[in-house]
Design an enzyme around this catalytic site. Sequence first.
Site, PDB file in Angstrom:
ATOM      1  N   PHE A 207       0.725  -1.171  -0.220  1.00 48.42           N
ATOM      2  CA  PHE A 207       0.090   0.046  -0.024  1.00 48.42           C
ATOM      3  C   PHE A 207       0.844   1.230  -0.025  1.00 48.42           C
ATOM      4  O   PHE A 207       1.833   1.404   0.150  1.00 48.42           O
ATOM      5  CB  PHE A 207      -1.103   0.036   1.242  1.00 48.42           C
ATOM      6  N   GLU A 209       0.011   4.934   2.026  1.00 48.78           N
ATOM      7  CA  GLU A 209      -0.849   5.390   2.979  1.00 48.78           C
ATOM      8  C   GLU A 209      -0.528   6.828   3.265  1.00 48.78           C
ATOM      9  O   GLU A 209       0.740   6.917   3.877  1.00 48.78           O
ATOM     10  CB  GLU A 209      -1.109   4.668   4.396  1.00 48.78           C
ATOM     11  N   HIS A 400       7.592  -7.148  12.037  1.00 43.71           N
ATOM     12  CA  HIS A 400       7.590  -6.490  10.885  1.00 43.71           C
ATOM     13  C   HIS A 400       6.123  -5.970  10.447  1.00 43.71           C
ATOM     14  O   HIS A 400       6.041  -5.284   9.337  1.00 43.71           O
ATOM     15  CB  HIS A 400       7.964  -7.356   9.823  1.00 43.71           C
ATOM     16  N   LYS A 476      -4.593   1.096  -2.441  1.00 40.54           N
ATOM     17  CA  LYS A 476      -4.108  -0.685  -2.176  1.00 40.54           C
ATOM     18  C   LYS A 476      -4.024  -1.200  -3.610  1.00 40.54           C
ATOM     19  O   LYS A 476      -4.530  -0.553  -4.517  1.00 40.54           O
ATOM     20  CB  LYS A 476      -5.216  -1.266  -1.556  1.00 40.54           C
TER      21      LYS A 476
END
Lengths: 477, 136
Positions: A207, A209, A400, A476
């Site tokens: 993604f 963001e 992670h 996305k």
Amino acid sequence: MFKMGIKEKLVKIDENIYEIPKDGKMLIPARIFISPKMLESLEDNAIQQVVNVAMLPGLEKHSIGMPDIHSGYGFSIGGVAASDGKKGIISPGGIGFDINCGVRLLRTNLKKEDILKRQKEVVEALYRKIPSGVGRGSKFNMSKDELKKIMGGGAKHLVEKGYGKKEDYLHTEEEGCLEGADPSMVSDRALKRGIGQLGTLGAGNHFVEVQFVDEIFDNEIAKAFGLKKGQVVIMIHCGSRGLGHQVASDYIKEMEDEYGIQDLPDRELINAPIKSKLGQNYLKAMAAAANFAFANRQLITHWVREEMRYLFPKSEVDVVYDVCHNIAKFEKYNVNGKEKEFLVMRKGATRSLGKGRKEIPASYRKIGQPILIPGSMGTSSYVLVGMKKAEDLTFGSTAHGAGRLMSRHAAIKTKTGEQVKIDLAKKGIEVKSGSLKGLAEEMPEAYKDVDEVVRVSHELGIGNLVAKTRPLVVVKG
Amino acid sequence: MKKFVFLEHTADIKFRAFGKNLNEVFENSALAFTSVLHDGKIKKDVNKKFLIKGNDLEALMFRFLEEILFLFETEGFLISNIKVKLSDDKKNLKVEAFGEEKLAGRARHYIKAVTYNDMFIKKSAGRWTAQVVIDV
């Protein structure tokens, strides 16, 4: 005969630390760093995978599982193993198919309110600019020759070509270029898959963001990373695309043809001695694929910067840091009082180095390495700082991300993509994806609780909390 | 007999393909794999021939599906119909695939890679079953 479940073999060593002692074919013990709550829901298979890794030759101390561990292929996701830098082994499975999948965080001089006023516009602009999803190719055309240069020079090469600024790669792990890359070790098939994919996100959990800093846990360190409450930051999560996947597949095939699979607990743990020709070739190809991934995040950074400049002419976009979470690296650690070089394989794990280490960029060296942990879509992400203690406990590694909890199929049955979009909008998040089904698959409920993951990292002292961010705009695949 | 079914998997996609012989189980695995990439109609206007080598059935399956992924990612090629011939020593797979090119933009799922995770190819009650997990 009654067979003991694998969870019952776990011995509690300390708070949030569990061990399966050396047993049977294991050459070293297995350790999982996890909260009791998350251990409860952990699949047996993930634990078995940490145990299987402990059976590989040439590894030292412990086979390790991170707080966000879940079941993977061969290695678990959230798996760490350290091999003697000279006498040890390298396994493509210890890195994963998406070589140098990682996270980059950009800070801006914008405030949350600036984005809130123009959320729809921002999501549309970024979605148009950055190809995502299946089959949306890159607008960046290049020759095979140029692709090889990118694999040799990584993010640095792209910056030199005008796609960014020097500070971008200086604030990247390995300064955006992993040493030892040899593009001639990457197959023609891998080149063909990669050539049209630079500057693309791919699909699944990748993604871009636009987020804002929601909470600061450590003022001093946040300040050093250039972060403050209410500030807009941008997070990019992606990797080496088809090129890296093909490198992994190619070398798995070559290694199984060379060494056979008869002695392996799981055929995806196929490996080669570091000093062997094949081991060396894989390391050179892996570094080339890693550099492609660094360049990928650099090109996306460049495009994000251009687009933000267009939407907000006074905006400044700078790289905070860029971490790899699927990688192998030569690093020095002190084990049993002796400093030695190890090849640390991190599959779904982030490097965590405490202050002073030379690998940390000069501007952060007195503070510690920034660690970037993305949450699932629509939930918080975190910035942590690397700690010395991680060097002792986990070969300088921590978690992670969130890790999947629910299958894609189960997720789709729970909610439609349209509903996911509406629910996110209610939380003030604008999302755009090429696939509504993809949105349903990536719904926040399908993932583990990232808050719990980072809390465990902090409690263990292997990566401490600095800041929490929340998304405003999500693009996305 | 069903050609293939999909099973639950937390992070990825898992299928089982069936066949009355090994050739058919490879063919149906290719169709299952293709259905992950694409669920629309696929024309039969191009044919591709290729040879896969491997030391055991699982290696052949891994390499066979990986080739299908490669053809899709580089040429947008998808299979509508496929013929497979396994050699007597079970180390070679001769493949002839019929399908359509340039379908990359219409894919359903992005597949990262084929994996060996939970893979098996075995015979029971007179039919062959192959199980494959793909990394998506």
